[in-house]
Design a protein around this motif. Structure first.
Motif: not given
Length: 333
Positions: A239-244, A324-333
């Motif tokens: 999720e972080r890599v996608d946002a970056l 940041r890790e805490e800002e990265a989108p959460c994975p879909a449930a």
């Protein structure tokens, strides 16, 4: 296959019981025919199975979040009857390590067959899709016969350029104008610059030199501005890599639209410095193929600590910061 064997064994038990209860040539003939039936089924099925060709079709690229049709196509060259085809479809994202697989069974007959299923691109990266354990069955469905051949495709899941979130100062690089250019009616576009000792007299622009009262020379048209350098750290969860990569794609797209060549610089999992020069959409796609074919490290890295600084042809550097890790989108449930 187990169901077919169970049915055949039940049939064989009934024939054996008939042979025991009713003596005579007919019972023996039926029993012998029942024992030879699987072999006859296999021999009659082999010519049709040899004429099967299985292919996997998927687009070359797509945006993250998009669903593309994944098509399995079977060609029956000899038009001979074949009972069915079984296989397992497996897709692995080489950047995230995530895999999807499901069984597929196709009834064939004498014609070919094609089946399409949507395949969702959940994360950026290079996706490897292949058909595994491809096997055809005889008429009775008792014997699986493996089919050989290359049935694999690669797909690039591209990021989604979004927003105007570019590093501070990068807008100024986009608005800079290149060196003055001249155009001629019979010559291609070219740039001009002051004469330097050692330049050939054949490239002197005599007409413009007389107007400017100084010697200037022609150069083939090119952008004389130094390459912009985009530094970024490729690590962390998908999720972080996608946002970056979304932010990086937005910066690169704006630079390409302004005709600015730039260099993408990052560190791989072993800490080695990697870079890719980008001038066009094809160059950026090549970078995505390179970066998306390997998993990024899990631990944070800082490319600014190992980048030696601008070299010849490189201009100002900008750091594209990922969430940041805490800002990265959460994975879909």
């Amino acid at each position: 296959m187990l169901g077919a064997w169970f049915g055949y064994l039940v049939f064989l038990a009934a024939v054996l019981l008939f042979y025991i209860l009713f003596s005579g040539w007919l019972a023996g003939y039926v029993l012998a025919l029942s024992l030879l039936l699987p072999i006859l089924s296999l021999l009659l099925s082999l010519p049709g199975i040899r004429g099967l060709r299985v292919g996997l079709h998927l687009g070359a690229s797509g945006r993250r979040g998009q669903a593309l049709p994944l098509v399995v196509r079977v060609e029956n060259r000899f038009r001979l009857p074949v009972r069915c085809l079984a296989m397992r479809v497996q897709c692995i994202n080489q950047m995230t390590g995530h895999s999807h697989h499901y069984p597929l069974r196709l009834p064939l007959g004498c014609e070919g067959e094609a089946v399409s299923r949507p395949f969702a691109l959940e994360h950026c990266g290079v996706v490897h899709c292949q058909l595994r354990f491809v096997r055809a069955y005889d008429f009775m469905g008792l014997f699986p016969i493996p089919l050989k051949g290359q049935r694999a495709v690669y797909l690039l899941a591209e990021p989604q350029p979004e927003g105007e979130d570019v590093p501070a100062g990068l807008d100024g690089q986009m608005s800079e104008e290149p060196m003055r250019r001249e155009q001629g009616s019979t010559l291609d576009d070219y740039a001009v610059r002051p004469y330097r000792p050692g330049d050939s007299l054949r490239i002197v622009h005599w007409k413009l030199s007389s107007k400017l009262d100084e010697l200037v020379v022609r150069e083939p048209e090119s952008d004389h501005r130094p390459d912009v350098v985009l530094l970024f750290d490729l690590y962390g969860q998908p999720e972080r890599v996608d946002a970056l990569l979304d932010r990086l794609a937005a910066c690169s797209l704006q630079l390409r639209e302004k005709g600015r060549a730039h260099r993408l610089v990052w560190a791989d999992g072993s800490g080695q410095l990697c870079q890719s020069r980008t001038e066009s959409d094809a160059d950026f796609a090549q970078f995505l193929w390179q970066a998306g074919a390997q998993q990024p490290p899990a631990d944070p890295t800082d490319v600014r600590q190992i980048w030696p600084g601008p070299t010849e042809g490189e201009g100002q550097a900008f750091y594209v910061e990922g969430p940041r890790e805490e800002e990265a989108p959460c994975p879909a449930a």
